[in-house]
Design a protein around this motif. Structure first.
Motif, short mmCIF file in Angstrom:
data_model
loop_
_atom_site.label_atom_id
_atom_site.label_comp_id
_atom_site.label_asym_id
_atom_site.label_seq_id
_atom_site.Cartn_x
_atom_site.Cartn_y
_atom_site.Cartn_z
N HIS A 287 21.54 -52.59 -11.74
CA HIS A 287 20.47 -51.66 -11.37
C HIS A 287 20.20 -51.67 -9.86
O HIS A 287 19.92 -50.63 -9.28
CB HIS A 287 19.19 -51.98 -12.14
CG HIS A 287 19.08 -51.23 -13.43
ND1 HIS A 287 19.80 -51.57 -14.55
CD2 HIS A 287 18.36 -50.13 -13.78
CE1 HIS A 287 19.52 -50.72 -15.54
NE2 HIS A 287 18.64 -49.83 -15.09
N THR A 288 20.29 -52.84 -9.24
CA THR A 288 20.02 -52.85 -7.79
C THR A 288 21.11 -52.07 -7.04
O THR A 288 20.81 -51.37 -6.08
CB THR A 288 19.87 -54.27 -7.21
OG1 THR A 288 20.96 -55.05 -7.61
CG2 THR A 288 18.59 -54.92 -7.68
N VAL A 289 22.35 -52.19 -7.48
CA VAL A 289 23.41 -51.39 -6.84
C VAL A 289 23.07 -49.91 -7.01
O VAL A 289 23.14 -49.12 -6.06
CB VAL A 289 24.81 -51.70 -7.43
CG1 VAL A 289 25.86 -50.80 -6.80
CG2 VAL A 289 25.19 -53.16 -7.23
N SER A 290 22.65 -49.54 -8.22
CA SER A 290 22.30 -48.14 -8.49
C SER A 290 21.13 -47.68 -7.61
O SER A 290 21.12 -46.56 -7.10
CB SER A 290 21.96 -47.97 -9.97
OG SER A 290 21.48 -46.69 -10.23
N HIS A 291 20.14 -48.56 -7.43
CA HIS A 291 19.00 -48.19 -6.57
C HIS A 291 19.46 -47.94 -5.13
O HIS A 291 18.98 -47.04 -4.45
CB HIS A 291 17.93 -49.28 -6.58
CG HIS A 291 17.25 -49.47 -7.91
ND1 HIS A 291 17.07 -48.44 -8.80
CD2 HIS A 291 16.70 -50.55 -8.50
CE1 HIS A 291 16.44 -48.88 -9.88
NE2 HIS A 291 16.21 -50.17 -9.73
N LEU A 292 20.41 -48.75 -4.66
CA LEU A 292 20.91 -48.53 -3.30
C LEU A 292 21.72 -47.23 -3.21
O LEU A 292 21.67 -46.54 -2.19
CB LEU A 292 21.76 -49.73 -2.83
CG LEU A 292 20.98 -50.74 -1.98
CD1 LEU A 292 19.85 -51.39 -2.76
CD2 LEU A 292 21.87 -51.78 -1.35
N LEU A 293 22.41 -46.89 -4.27
CA LEU A 293 23.13 -45.61 -4.28
C LEU A 293 22.13 -44.45 -4.21
O LEU A 293 22.40 -43.44 -3.57
CB LEU A 293 24.01 -45.50 -5.54
CG LEU A 293 25.17 -46.50 -5.61
CD1 LEU A 293 25.89 -46.38 -6.95
CD2 LEU A 293 26.17 -46.28 -4.46
N ASP A 294 20.97 -44.62 -4.86
CA ASP A 294 19.91 -43.60 -4.76
C ASP A 294 19.43 -43.46 -3.32
O ASP A 294 19.20 -42.35 -2.83
CB ASP A 294 18.70 -43.98 -5.63
CG ASP A 294 19.00 -43.86 -7.12
OD1 ASP A 294 20.00 -43.22 -7.48
OD2 ASP A 294 18.22 -44.43 -7.91
N MET A 295 19.24 -44.62 -2.65
CA MET A 295 18.79 -44.59 -1.25
C MET A 295 19.80 -43.86 -0.38
O MET A 295 19.44 -43.05 0.47
CB MET A 295 18.66 -46.01 -0.69
CG MET A 295 17.53 -46.83 -1.24
SD MET A 295 17.57 -48.43 -0.35
CE MET A 295 16.49 -49.38 -1.39
N ALA A 296 21.08 -44.14 -0.62
CA ALA A 296 22.13 -43.49 0.19
C ALA A 296 22.12 -41.99 -0.05
O ALA A 296 22.27 -41.20 0.89
CB ALA A 296 23.50 -44.09 -0.16
N ALA A 297 21.91 -41.58 -1.31
CA ALA A 297 21.87 -40.14 -1.62
C ALA A 297 20.67 -39.49 -0.94
O ALA A 297 20.78 -38.39 -0.38
CB ALA A 297 21.80 -39.94 -3.14
N ALA A 298 19.52 -40.18 -0.97
CA ALA A 298 18.32 -39.62 -0.34
C ALA A 298 18.53 -39.45 1.15
O ALA A 298 18.13 -38.44 1.74
CB ALA A 298 17.12 -40.53 -0.62
N ALA A 299 19.19 -40.42 1.77
CA ALA A 299 19.44 -40.34 3.22
C ALA A 299 20.38 -39.19 3.54
O ALA A 299 20.30 -38.57 4.59
CB ALA A 299 20.02 -41.66 3.72
N MET A 430 29.92 -47.17 -1.70
CA MET A 430 29.96 -48.17 -2.79
C MET A 430 29.96 -49.59 -2.21
O MET A 430 29.24 -50.46 -2.69
CB MET A 430 31.23 -47.99 -3.64
CG MET A 430 31.18 -46.96 -4.73
SD MET A 430 29.74 -46.96 -5.82
CE MET A 430 29.67 -48.61 -6.45
N VAL A 431 30.79 -49.81 -1.18
CA VAL A 431 30.86 -51.16 -0.59
C VAL A 431 29.51 -51.53 0.00
O VAL A 431 29.02 -52.65 -0.20
CB VAL A 431 31.98 -51.21 0.48
CG1 VAL A 431 31.86 -52.47 1.33
CG2 VAL A 431 33.35 -51.15 -0.19
N TRP A 432 28.85 -50.59 0.68
CA TRP A 432 27.53 -50.87 1.26
C TRP A 432 26.53 -51.25 0.16
O TRP A 432 25.82 -52.24 0.25
CB TRP A 432 27.02 -49.63 2.03
CG TRP A 432 25.59 -49.77 2.44
CD1 TRP A 432 25.11 -50.50 3.50
CD2 TRP A 432 24.44 -49.22 1.78
NE1 TRP A 432 23.74 -50.41 3.53
CE2 TRP A 432 23.29 -49.64 2.49
CE3 TRP A 432 24.26 -48.40 0.66
CZ2 TRP A 432 21.99 -49.28 2.12
CZ3 TRP A 432 22.97 -48.04 0.28
CH2 TRP A 432 21.86 -48.47 1.01
N ALA A 433 26.51 -50.44 -0.92
CA ALA A 433 25.53 -50.68 -2.00
C ALA A 433 25.80 -52.01 -2.70
O ALA A 433 24.87 -52.76 -3.01
CB ALA A 433 25.55 -49.53 -2.99
#
Ligand SMILES: [Zn+2]
Length: 475
Positions: A287-299, A430-433
């Motif tokens: 879930h934390t990886v997924s949350h970071l992917l959400d942040m990247a999408a928002a940015a 993906m690597v960042w998240a």
């Protein structure tokens, strides 16, 4: 199973109440099955009789939702209209439409404040929709001092319907926030089967966290990084893992029994989180990886992929990370590191600043991370003396082969790799998240342990992505 699991909800609630450290289940009735929506008035009369004669606010978004047609009569009436018609027998229904942008509704402070203002004065709140609308409904019910609340679930898309927590967008970061249990949950499988299929597949993806999150929770407890671990809450959902994997093709075909099983397990997963008082039974590193992917999408300025779609794919990756950590713990010399705040703060800020130049997001993450770091450092002497092989043995029973998770997703037509998501996710994101997922919150996961063992960063994340590619090629 779906027909009988909730016929004795008080019995289930009593059984969970006997587990030390759990909180009472506030949900009072769950109806899952074909035509479940027709039971709405009777359920409200039974559970919330005092609301009769009052206004019922019907909270929903502006996207119409239809049940699956039976081929003869065509598709049925729109769900919100059906709910309004059914409520009119005992209540004065009033629509509260939550505005979205580009078809997406966000559970941010502004949206919740506006919805609360418009629901105020009603005797009953009936939320009609999927995950984000349900999160908003639970928050509004809590804001209004425990306003009686019924959720009519329109998609088997996430596990957040049957609990007392909402994922809210705070300072640009998704945070799980204590809100309020719905009193009644209705999941009509005809309606769920009419939902867009990616939403249903996303529900399966969200449940794939059962193969990684409980192991994270157990690990955290064994390392003194979590206050509790309640095995009965884990087995509530995990006990049905084989049935779920077998139902995967039926989920793709929107077979009513398979959809019913999916909705039942999603509800049980929610109940486990609510009873635990934390999302830990169903939410770990995937879930934390997924949350970071959400942040990247928002940015990037675009909508993220569906929550559960991301989580399912991330469960495959997290399971591969778990395999590495289990191997590591079996080695004779396990040497944990205990970095200082001075070392970690720039690392946390450096991870999130590129996505939020104002720094609010990084500040929010650092406040959470520093609590976890302080606890880790305070546990130093116990951790230096720990039987790591014993830890690995105790956690191993909660894990599953990564290939099995990927195969389950593939049999349901759900994304199992980053390029299959909508929108697809590139290697750099993906690597960042993955490499930074442990820096966003205070929950301890396998990624934290891997990092503190000097075995988690962009290089290792890239290797895990490579392993996932080969895994799926072999499947
Ligand atoms: Zn989830």
């Amino acid at each position: 199973m779906s027909a009988c699991t909730f016929s004795d909800l008080p019995g289930l609630a009593a059984r969970l109440a006997s587990v030390p450290g759990t909180r009472p289940v506030g949900l009072r009735a769950v109806e899952i099955g074909p035509q479940a929506l027709a039971h709405l008035p009777a359920l409200i009369r039974q559970v919330l009789p005092d609301t009769a004669g009052g206004t019922a606010a019907v909270l929903r978004d502006d996207v119409p939702k239809f049940p699956r047609g039976d081929g003869r009569s065509g598709r049925g009436a729109e769900a919100g209209e059906t709910v309004t018609r059914l409520l009119a027998a005992d209540h004065w229904p009033r629509d509260v439409i939550v505005p979205g942008s580009d078809g997406h509704v966000y559970a941010d402070a502004e949206t919740i404040g506006a919805a609360t203002g418009r629901v105020r004065g009603a005797a009953l709140l009936v939320t009609v929709g999927s995950g984000t609308i349900a999160d908003i409904g639970k928050a509004v019910s809590a804001r209004l001092g425990g306003l009686p609340h019924v959720i009519v679930q329109t998609a088997a898309s996430v596990n957040g319907f049957a609990d007392d927590q909402s994922v809210l967008l705070l300072s640009g970061v998704k945070r799980t926030t204590q809100t309020r249990w719905p009193d009644v949950l209705v999941a009509d499988t005809d309606l769920l089967a009419g939902a867009p299929i990616p939403l249903t597949r996303s529900g399966l993806g969200d449940l794939m966290a059962m193969f990684t999150a409980p192991a994270d929770w157990r690990l955290a407890q064994l390392l003194g990084m979590a206050d509790s671990y309640q095995e009965p809450l884990v087995s509530l959902v995990r006990g049905h893992s084989d049935a779920l994997l077998q139902a995967a093709p039926g989920i793709s075909a929107t077979d009513p029994d398979a959809i019913g099983l999916l909705a039942t397990l999603l509800a049980l997963s929610g109940i486990a989180m609510g009873a635990a008082g934390t999302t830990a039974p169903s939410s770990g590193a995937e879930h934390t990886v997924s949350h970071l992917l959400d942040m990247a999408a928002a940015a990037r300025g675009g909508p993220p992929a569906l929550h559960g779609a991301q989580v399912g794919m991330c469960a495959v990756l997290t399971s591969l990370l778990w395999q590495r950590v289990i191997r590591l713990l079996a080695s004779p010399r396990v040497t944990p590191h205990f970095p200082s705040e001075a070392e970690m703060e720039p690392r946390v800020r450096g991870a999130f600043d590129p996505y939020d130049p104002a720094g609010a997001m990084a500040g929010e993450c650092w406040q959470h991370y520093r609590r976890k770091l302080a606890r880790w450092r305070a546990n130093r002497s116990q951790l230096l003396d720990l039987d790591w092989a014993g830890v690995a043995r105790q956690v191993a029973g909660l894990l599953t082969e990564p290939a099995q998770i990927a195969a389950g997703l593939e049999r349901a037509g759900a994304p199992a790799r980053p390029c299959e998501l909508d929108p697809p996710i590139g290697q750099a994101t993906m690597v960042w998240a993955m490499a930074n997922c442990h820096l966003m919150r205070d929950r301890f996961t396998v990624a934290d342990l891997a990092f503190f063992l000097g075995a988690w960063g962009p290089d290792e994340a890239g290797e895990v992505l490579g392993e996932a590619g080969r895994l799926e090629a072999a499947a």
